[in-house]
Design an enzyme around this catalytic site. Structure first.
Site, PDB file in Angstrom:
ATOM      1  N   ASP A  27      15.641   5.106  -8.016  1.00  0.00           N
ATOM      2  CA  ASP A  27      14.328   5.752  -7.951  1.00  0.00           C
ATOM      3  C   ASP A  27      14.092   6.678  -9.133  1.00  0.00           C
ATOM      4  OD1 ASP A  27      11.846   6.185  -6.283  1.00  0.00           O
ATOM      5  OD2 ASP A  27      12.533   8.243  -6.507  1.00  0.00           O
ATOM      6  N   ARG A  58      -1.714   7.181  -4.761  1.00  0.00           N
ATOM      7  CA  ARG A  58      -1.896   8.444  -5.470  1.00  0.00           C
ATOM      8  C   ARG A  58      -2.128   8.280  -6.965  1.00  0.00           C
ATOM      9  NH1 ARG A  58       2.248  11.034  -6.110  1.00  0.00           N
ATOM     10  NH2 ARG A  58       3.825   9.551  -5.374  1.00  0.00           N
ATOM     11  N   ARG A  59      -1.555   7.255  -7.572  1.00  0.00           N
ATOM     12  CA  ARG A  59      -1.557   7.174  -9.031  1.00  0.00           C
ATOM     13  C   ARG A  59      -2.174   5.880  -9.572  1.00  0.00           C
ATOM     14  NH1 ARG A  59      -0.858  11.779  -8.341  1.00  0.00           N
ATOM     15  NH2 ARG A  59       0.930  13.081  -8.920  1.00  0.00           N
ATOM     16  N   CYS A  99       0.856  -1.195   0.000  1.00  0.00           N
ATOM     17  CA  CYS A  99       0.000   0.000   0.000  1.00  0.00           C
ATOM     18  C   CYS A  99       0.886   1.237   0.000  1.00  0.00           C
ATOM     19  CB  CYS A  99      -0.932  -0.023   1.212  1.00  0.00           C
ATOM     20  SG  CYS A  99      -2.083  -1.422   1.211  1.00  0.00           S
ATOM     21  N   HIS A 134      11.071  -6.329  -4.062  1.00  0.00           N
ATOM     22  CA  HIS A 134      10.461  -6.616  -5.365  1.00  0.00           C
ATOM     23  C   HIS A 134      10.784  -8.023  -5.867  1.00  0.00           C
ATOM     24  CE1 HIS A 134       9.750  -2.194  -6.786  1.00  0.00           C
ATOM     25  NE2 HIS A 134       9.128  -2.484  -5.654  1.00  0.00           N
ATOM     26  N   ARG A 148      13.078   6.298   0.610  1.00  0.00           N
ATOM     27  CA  ARG A 148      14.132   6.337  -0.397  1.00  0.00           C
ATOM     28  C   ARG A 148      15.480   6.761   0.168  1.00  0.00           C
ATOM     29  NH1 ARG A 148      10.266   9.503  -4.483  1.00  0.00           N
ATOM     30  NH2 ARG A 148       9.467  10.143  -2.436  1.00  0.00           N
ATOM     31  N   ILE A 179       2.757   5.595  -4.249  1.00  0.00           N
ATOM     32  CA  ILE A 179       2.465   5.600  -5.690  1.00  0.00           C
ATOM     33  C   ILE A 179       1.202   4.805  -5.985  1.00  0.00           C
ATOM     34  CG2 ILE A 179       3.895   3.585  -6.275  1.00  0.00           C
ATOM     35  CD1 ILE A 179       3.559   6.796  -8.367  1.00  0.00           C
ATOM     36  N   ALA A 180       0.971   3.734  -5.232  1.00  0.00           N
ATOM     37  CA  ALA A 180      -0.263   2.965  -5.402  1.00  0.00           C
ATOM     38  C   ALA A 180      -1.470   3.810  -5.035  1.00  0.00           C
ATOM     39  CB  ALA A 180      -0.222   1.699  -4.560  1.00  0.00           C
ATOM     40  N   LYS A 224       8.549   0.113 -10.714  1.00  0.00           N
ATOM     41  CA  LYS A 224       9.957   0.279 -11.030  1.00  0.00           C
ATOM     42  C   LYS A 224      10.728   0.678  -9.771  1.00  0.00           C
ATOM     43  CE  LYS A 224      10.746   4.024 -10.546  1.00  0.00           C
ATOM     44  NZ  LYS A 224      10.648   4.877  -9.327  1.00  0.00           N
TER      45      LYS A 224
END
Length: 334
Positions: free
Chosen positions: A182, A24-25, A18, A84, A170, A21-22, A102
């Site tokens: 990133d 918001r986009r 969660c 990942h 990050r 990026i998941a 990514k």
């Protein structure tokens, strides 16, 4: 679901992680994609999974429950980079198609492993570089291939974002943090898209913070045909997201190349010695386009075109590794 099986009509997606990026986009873009439905979400904390489940109308599960669920056909992995490889591998072994944020992996060896496993399992595995799905880049390549710029001589690209909060994920090396993986992978992937696969790193430098995380960098790359590329990236900059191709006849530049808002009209600026031309293109929602492409591929079942997608992911990981190796003694600590 048997490995490699095509699923019918609607691809039922499970979100593993969660992330920002998941939230918001990617997940908000799902509503605009026919044939795709969010079935489940999983997070490290049950509370976060429940929150996402309520927000996006999906069942909250643990990681293992999501991978084992017969109600999930494909998995969207948006975990920290260091996780990942492990969880994409587990998803493929569970017979699920995978869309992974990514970068796909921490290094080249892990990327090769996942590409080989996806082929063996006969499953679709995509790295979620959404920008390559935006039609502005296909138009740039059309102009390039059509000779509008003459013979291409150089390519330059930059992707930089303002400094991140100290606690941002990050900035954590154990979780795969750092500017190269990133933001640096965007110019690398753009170079592969526009210059072709036979690229090699000829020089690089990285700047590290006191915790051993790279926060900025610069790489020099050469193509098989002799085109030179200069790529810059980092977390210590005012925002920049652009690239330029400079040929024997003209130069082409594109701003907001990697992260254009869905409503933004891209402008390709072509400059010659005594003439400037601006080509205005239609706006596009690159997150929806990426999801549509993945959905169509998974619904149809893996075909031979998937090899090219994975080859690009493997090459991106290889180049990132070469940048890290080439930086060597040129790495500096601020």
């Amino acid at each position: 679901m048997p490995a490699g099986a095509a699923v019918s009509r609607v691809l039922r997606l499970g979100a593993l992680g969660c992330s920002s990026i998941a939230a918001r986009r990617t997940l908000p873009a799902l509503s605009g994609v026919d044939g795709l439905a969010l079935a489940a979400v999983a997070a490290r904390s049950p509370e976060k999974a429940a929150e996402f489940g309520r927000r996006f109308g999906a069942t909250a599960m643990t990681y293992d429950e999501l991978l084992a669920s017969p109600a999930v056909d494909a998995v969207y992995v948006s975990l920290p980079t260091a996780l990942h490889h492990e969880w994409t591998r587990k998803a493929l072994l569970a017979g699920k198609h995978v869309l992974c944020e990514k970068p796909l992996t921490l290094n080249h060896e892990q990327a090769v492993d996942l590409a080989e496993l996806a082929a063996k399992q006969d499953l679709v595995l995509r790295e979620n570089f959404t920008f390559v799905h935006h039609p502005q880049h296909a138009r740039v390549r059309e102009l390039l291939d059509g000779g509008r710029l003459g013979e291409l001589r150089t390519f330059s690209a930059a992707f930089g974002i303002p400094p991140l909060p100290a606690e941002d994920i990050r900035h954590q090396p154990a979780l795969g943090g750092g500017a190269l993986l990133d933001v640096g992978v965007y110019p690398l992937r753009a170079a592969l898209f526009l210059l072709g696969p036979q690229l090699r790193v000829t020089g690089a430098t990285l700047r590290f913070d006191g915790r051993g995380v790279d926060v900025a960098g610069h790489a020099l790359i050469t193509s098989a045909s002799g085109v030179t590329a200069s790529l810059e990236f980092g977390f210590q900059h005012s925002y920049r997201s652009r690239y330029e191709l400079w040929g024997s006849a003209a130069a082409l530049s594109l701003d907001r190349a990697f992260t254009p808002p869905p409503g933004r009209q891209p402008v390709l600026r072509i400059e010659e010695q005594d003439h400037v031309e601006e080509l205005w293109l239609p706006p596009a929602h690159q997150f929806q386009l990426s999801l549509r492409s993945f959905t169509a591929a998974a619904l149809a079942g893996r075909d031979e075109s998937e090899a090219a997608w994975l080859a690009s992911s493997v090459d991106t990981a290889r180049l990132a590794g070469e940048v890290l190796a080439a930086a060597g003694e040129r790495a500096v600590t601020r």
